[in-house]
Design an enzyme around this catalytic site. Structure first.
Site, short mmCIF file in Angstrom:
data_model
loop_
_atom_site.label_atom_id
_atom_site.label_comp_id
_atom_site.label_asym_id
_atom_site.label_seq_id
_atom_site.Cartn_x
_atom_site.Cartn_y
_atom_site.Cartn_z
N HIS A 34 32.42 45.31 42.35
CA HIS A 34 32.06 44.26 41.38
C HIS A 34 32.08 44.79 39.94
CE1 HIS A 34 31.37 41.59 44.64
NE2 HIS A 34 30.30 42.24 45.08
N ASP B 283 35.77 40.06 49.88
CA ASP B 283 34.31 40.04 49.89
C ASP B 283 33.72 38.98 50.82
OD1 ASP B 283 31.69 40.54 49.28
OD2 ASP B 283 31.80 40.01 47.17
ZN ZN Z 1 30.05 42.70 49.00
#
Ligand code: ZN
Length: 454
Positions: free
Chosen positions: A269, A320
């Site tokens: 991220h 994800d």
């Molecule tokens: Zn994750």
């Protein structure tokens, strides 16, 4: 020995024409020649197939279920997480295996050769371990046997419910391990992977600074010498505030001073960084594991891709939450978010290298690094992770060079992906996975009750 011949290929030397490529019995590229006469399977454009560097497979079954407003008037990441925890009260090993097979199939059909699975769902719903500690990891590996994808499996260490080391909440019981039990889990998972094809890899993933103590993060990284180490980092503002209050520094600043970050690491991220943090983290050689579709879905924020790429930082992309599995859409959204924030266009392009090519080559190389996998470029000796685009597609007809990748990224359709190989395993033919019907049927049967009850 398999022989492929492509009109054009993006090799480690750049674009080449009339490319003859041999895939050896071991799944690696055994030979590469340009200017060759047509022979074997004929293809339009051949590209290195990137790794999907971040996935929580089971979340695929939640796709589309999380878009209503909860009681909280400011619906957010944290209310989404509550729904995920309700899902986790019931999901079984059989369901996890069926979901993982579908996810891996969809990754291959999107053009990804590898599933880097950040695997944190370990135990029974009440938090007690299964008879075999690695039961759930074994199910992810069993899915690989059906999908044929390259698998890098990252057992996740999850200790606490927050930086203050509070106990795990009811929704988190299935994740928890102390460092000793986690070491056994990693060992068992490694045994399982030895039964998979030789390209399968083992790594580790301390979940995040919220969920793992500093000494345990370092110890986890030592469990798989030379293997990939992944960790969520700086995804949400609330996480930044919690880490700063507890440890006296923002997450990335803390990680830069307290962890020995190097190219083994992939930080997932990194949507909450100051400019100095961005430059500092890029210089470590660690990969920024970006998940633009999920980060947009969860309202995380925008990664500072322009600054990161100017510092020659490594990037990869992952799906994800698996709400949508699409290689070209991850790349398009990564670039589009930069444009919307900065009011610019094509900021990631370089003289002689277009935006689409720069993005594609970066995630192919960075994804290979994040997966701990000798691939990411078309060159002799690399795993034969290959993606062929269908040049009979109306938007790809008659175009050359970098424009091919710009078209795939910015005007792309999933239908452009024609054939995909993972370590030489030819799993996608003319856009369809060879086991699509059975995998899809097994998934539908497995999750019907699960989805209906949420
Ligand atoms: Zn994750």
């Amino acid at each position: 020995m398999t022989v492929l011949w492509a009109e054009r290929a993006l090799t480690s030397e750049g674009w080449a024409r009339d490319v003859r490529l041999e895939i050896g019995e071991d799944g690696r590229i055994a030979g590469l020649a340009t200017g060759a006469a047509p022979e074997g399977q004929r293809l339009g454009v051949l590209l290195p197939a990137p790794a999907n560097s971040h996935s929580h497979a089971f979340q695929r079954a939640m796709a589309g279920l999380t878009e209503t407003r909860g009681d909280d008037p400011t619906d957010s990441f944290w209310t989404w997480r509550q729904l995920m925890y309700r899902f986790l009260d019931r999901i079984t090993p059989d369901q996890v295996q069926a979901i993982a097979a579908l996810v891996q199939m969809e990754m291959l059909e999107a053009g990804f050769a590898t599933n880097v699975e950040f695997h944190y769902l370990h135990h029974r719903p009440d938090g007690t371990p299964y008879d075999r500690l690695s039961e759930m990891a074994d199910r992810i590996a069993a899915a690989q046997a059906v999908s044929g994808i390259g698998l890098t499996l990252l057992p996740v260490l999850y200790q606490y419910g927050g930086c203050d080391r509070r106990a795990l909440g009811p929704g988190q019981r299935r994740f928890g391990n102390d460092p000793d039990r986690f070491a056994r889990l990693v060992e068992e998972t490694g045994e399982t992977l030895r039964h998979l094809p030789a390209d399968a890899r083992l790594g580790v993933a301390p979940h995040s600074l919220r969920a793992v103590a500093p000494d345990a993060i370092r110890a986890a990284a030592d469990l798989v010498p030379g293997g990939p180490v992944h960790m969520h980092l700086a995804e949400q503002q609330a996480e930044v505030d919690e880490v700063e209050a507890a440890w006296g520094a923002r997450p990335v600043t803390w990680a830069l001073s307290e962890l020995e970050l190097d190219p083994r690491w992939c930080l997932i991220h990194c949507t909450q960084m100051t400019p100095d943090e961005t430059m500092g983290l890029a210089r470590t050689g660690a990969v920024a594991g970006l998940c633009p579709i999920t980060e947009a879905s969860l309202g995380d924020g925008i990664f500072d891709g322009v600054r990161w790429m100017e510092a020659d930082g490594c990037i990869s992309v992952g799906s994800d939450s698996n709400i949508l599995i699409s290689l070209h859409e991850e790349l398009r959204l990564l670039d589009t978010s930069q444009r919307l924030r900065d009011h610019t266009r094509a900021a990631l392009a370089r003289p002689g290298i277009s935006t689409g090519r720069r993005l594609f080559e970066s995630v192919a190389r960075g994804g290979a690094q994040a997966a701990g996998r000798g691939t990411g470029m078309i060159e002799t000796g690399a795993w034969a992770d290959l993606l062929a685009l269908d040049t009979s597609h109306v938007d790809l007809a008659g175009i050359e060079g970098d424009t091919i990748l710009d078209t795939f990224v910015f005007a792309g359709r999933d239908a452009m992906v024609a054939d995909v190989w993972s370590a030489g395993r030819h799993m996608v033919h003319e856009g369809q996975h060879m086991h699509r019907v059975t995998i899809t049927r097994a998934y539908a049967e497995a999750v019907a009750d699960l989805r209906a009850q949420v």
